[in-house]
Design an enzyme around this catalytic site. Structure first.
Site, PDB file in Angstrom:
ATOM      1  N   ASP A  21       8.839   3.530  -1.346  1.00 41.48           N
ATOM      2  CA  ASP A  21       8.038   3.119  -0.184  1.00 41.48           C
ATOM      3  C   ASP A  21       6.734   2.488  -0.643  1.00 41.48           C
ATOM      4  O   ASP A  21       5.700   3.141  -0.650  1.00 41.48           O
ATOM      5  CB  ASP A  21       7.790   4.347   0.694  1.00 41.48           C
ATOM      6  CG  ASP A  21       7.161   4.016   2.025  1.00 41.48           C
ATOM      7  OD1 ASP A  21       7.287   2.860   2.481  1.00 41.48           O
ATOM      8  OD2 ASP A  21       6.530   4.912   2.617  1.00 41.48           O
ATOM      9  N   GLU A  47      11.739  -2.668   3.210  1.00 45.65           N
ATOM     10  CA  GLU A  47      11.583  -1.215   3.285  1.00 45.65           C
ATOM     11  C   GLU A  47      12.889  -0.558   2.825  1.00 45.65           C
ATOM     12  O   GLU A  47      13.967  -1.157   2.919  1.00 45.65           O
ATOM     13  CB  GLU A  47      11.279  -0.794   4.727  1.00 45.65           C
ATOM     14  CG  GLU A  47       9.896  -1.174   5.212  1.00 45.65           C
ATOM     15  CD  GLU A  47       8.866  -0.069   5.010  1.00 45.65           C
ATOM     16  OE1 GLU A  47       9.113   0.841   4.186  1.00 45.65           O
ATOM     17  OE2 GLU A  47       7.811  -0.134   5.661  1.00 45.65           O
ATOM     18  N   GLU A  75      -0.222  -1.167   5.822  1.00 46.88           N
ATOM     19  CA  GLU A  75       0.926  -0.750   6.632  1.00 46.88           C
ATOM     20  C   GLU A  75       0.963   0.748   6.829  1.00 46.88           C
ATOM     21  O   GLU A  75       1.308   1.230   7.912  1.00 46.88           O
ATOM     22  CB  GLU A  75       2.232  -1.236   5.977  1.00 46.88           C
ATOM     23  CG  GLU A  75       3.465  -1.078   6.866  1.00 46.88           C
ATOM     24  CD  GLU A  75       4.159   0.269   6.752  1.00 46.88           C
ATOM     25  OE1 GLU A  75       5.084   0.521   7.558  1.00 46.88           O
ATOM     26  OE2 GLU A  75       3.792   1.088   5.878  1.00 46.88           O
ATOM     27  N   GLU A  76       0.632   1.510   5.793  1.00 46.27           N
ATOM     28  CA  GLU A  76       0.676   2.961   5.935  1.00 46.27           C
ATOM     29  C   GLU A  76      -0.364   3.457   6.929  1.00 46.27           C
ATOM     30  O   GLU A  76      -0.150   4.466   7.602  1.00 46.27           O
ATOM     31  CB  GLU A  76       0.468   3.634   4.572  1.00 46.27           C
ATOM     32  CG  GLU A  76       1.573   3.373   3.555  1.00 46.27           C
ATOM     33  CD  GLU A  76       2.895   4.024   3.914  1.00 46.27           C
ATOM     34  OE1 GLU A  76       3.003   4.622   5.014  1.00 46.27           O
ATOM     35  OE2 GLU A  76       3.827   3.941   3.105  1.00 46.27           O
ATOM     36  N   HIS A  95       6.898   9.140   1.138  1.00 45.00           N
ATOM     37  CA  HIS A  95       5.815  10.105   1.348  1.00 45.00           C
ATOM     38  C   HIS A  95       6.113  11.468   0.731  1.00 45.00           C
ATOM     39  O   HIS A  95       5.361  12.422   0.948  1.00 45.00           O
ATOM     40  CB  HIS A  95       5.507  10.280   2.846  1.00 45.00           C
ATOM     41  CG  HIS A  95       5.144   9.013   3.552  1.00 45.00           C
ATOM     42  ND1 HIS A  95       4.641   8.998   4.838  1.00 45.00           N
ATOM     43  CD2 HIS A  95       5.208   7.707   3.175  1.00 45.00           C
ATOM     44  CE1 HIS A  95       4.426   7.750   5.214  1.00 45.00           C
ATOM     45  NE2 HIS A  95       4.760   6.951   4.209  1.00 45.00           N
ATOM     46  N   ASP A 125       0.846  -1.180   0.000  1.00 44.83           N
ATOM     47  CA  ASP A 125       0.000   0.000   0.000  1.00 44.83           C
ATOM     48  C   ASP A 125       0.890   1.242   0.000  1.00 44.83           C
ATOM     49  O   ASP A 125       2.063   1.192   0.371  1.00 44.83           O
ATOM     50  CB  ASP A 125      -0.942   0.016   1.200  1.00 44.83           C
ATOM     51  CG  ASP A 125      -0.218  -0.007   2.536  1.00 44.83           C
ATOM     52  OD1 ASP A 125       0.814  -0.694   2.649  1.00 44.83           O
ATOM     53  OD2 ASP A 125      -0.676   0.665   3.479  1.00 44.83           O
TER      54      ASP A 125
END
Length: 403
Positions: free
Chosen positions: A112, A172, A146-147, A372, A81
């Site tokens: 990410d 990651e 996860e986010e 992000h 995600d």
């Protein structure tokens, strides 16, 4: 068996174009938390194409791909995600169409962390191509939500599916370095009551925003006196949201609340983090209520697996067999010593290691500062490096167990 490291590297380079195309296909599918179904199906298609022995999607919506049938279960994880794209004016290219040149791939999720998924899938192909299967089963997971709630996916995998690997490689972003820990985190809320009245005579009421103002000053001071750890660094906190209620713009506010993002270093606990805020004089004077958030948002399958918003600190020892397996893999592939460090942000390791004590070690394509951010990107060379690493780690782990 002797691992043909040069052949592994050559295969990883050979599949660079395939990994790039697969990653760009994933980028093109918006997959924010709780809306990952389409990207999961695309991953399933690629796993089956390259020859995974078994591919399944669990009731939460995580995709699980297996290679081999040996007794040692080793897992590699990528959450698939992404966060949203934010203000499009900050992007120089479309975040879902993405961009590509000879060295980089741009788009939401490149670092990410869908790049990790691309490298894992093609590591599976390299294992199949070169006959690197052995006394292990490799589980490649593409995990959801996860986010929104890091680690919830692995709480489900461990607690409900009863899957417990010997260790997990988190893909990651690490800038192709080895990471062996991270600070934990928790989401805290402070609620302060007030009494409304007409704004022309504020003395008749009790202004909750003014009361919160005193609390915020003390919270800011508290942030300078949190725990510290030689490896993981300092605990931190920041106020991330503020809310209020008031009958109108010409009235006294009758409630105020704030959210706090609290990062926990080694030795700090969720209980202690709540109590240190409850003990602040301004909180006590205002009769503030300090609590921890809970998460109960349904996954894309409709499954609800509620949890408190506490994500434990974790680290593994520098001499752990998983650490040594990755260090040896890197040195034998690239003829140099790796950098060993830790993440600044949080990962699914909060559940895997933090809650359940299953060792986690990190090695992934991309860089933390890309996460992000607008114009997010990753490097094609990272995809190649990581695919090679993931292909040899299982056999190197078995080798380390014999020492």
């Amino acid at each position: 068996m002797a691992i043909p490291f040069n052949e592994v590297l050559a295969k990883a380079e050979e599949y660079k174009a395939d990994m790039t195309k697969f990653l760009r296909d994933m980028i093109a599918i918006p997959s924010e938390s709780c809306d990952e179904e389409k990207v999961v199906l695309r991953i399933k298609e690629e796993m089956e194409k390259v020859g995974f022995d078994k591919v399944e999607i669990d009731p939460m919506g995580n995709i699980l791909g297996y290679i081999g049938h040996g007794p040692h279960l080793i897992a590699m994880d990528a959450h698939i995600d992404t966060v949203g794209v934010g203000n499009l004016d900050n992007w120089t290219f479309d975040p879902y169409i993405g961009m590509e040149d000879d060295e980089i791939i741009g788009g939401r999720g490149t670092s990410d962390q869908e790049g990790g998924m691309a490298s894992m899938v093609y590591a599976g192909k390299i294992i199949k191509d070169l006959g690197l299967e052995g006394e292990y089963t490799l589980l490649v997971t593409g995990t959801v939500q996860e986010e929104d709630c890091d680690g919830l996916c692995w709480q489900y995998i461990i607690e409900q599916s009863k899957i417990r690997p010997e260790f997990v490689v988190s893909t990651e972003p690490t800038d192709c370095q080895i990471y062996r820990g991270q600070r934990g985190r928790m989401e805290i809320r402070i609620d302060v009551p007030g009494v409304s009245c007409h704004g022309s005579a504020p003395e008749r009421g009790d202004n909750a925003i003014f009361k919160m103002g005193h609390i915020l000053g003390e919270v800011e001071a508290l942030a300078q006196n949190l725990g510290d750890d030689d490896f993981l660094g300092k605990g931190t906190l920041t106020v991330s949201e503020i809310f209020y209620t008031s009958p109108s713009r010409c009235a006294v506010a009758d409630s105020c609340a704030v959210s706090i993002d609290r990062r926990l270093t080694w030795g700090e606990t969720w209980e202690g983090a709540l109590e240190e805020i409850r003990a602040l004089p301004a909180v006590q004077k205002a009769k503030g209520v300090v609590s921890m958030y809970e998460y109960d948002r349904p996954s894309y399958t409709g499954l609800v697996y509620p949890t408190e918003c506490y994500f434990p600190t974790w680290k593994i020892d520098s001499e752990h067999v998983a650490t040594k397996a990755l260090e040896s893999s890197f040195e034998l592939l690239f003829d140099k010593k790796p950098v060993v460090d830790k993440w600044t942000f949080s990962t699914n390791g909060v559940s895997i290691m933090g809650r359940h004590g299953i060792p986690v070690i990190g090695f992934g394509p991309g860089k933390e500062p890309e996460a992000h951010a607008p114009n997010e990107k990753t490097w094609k060379a990272h995809l190649v490096t990581c695919a090679a690493m993931y292909a040899v780690i299982p056999m190197m782990y078995l080798d380390q167990l014999k020492k």
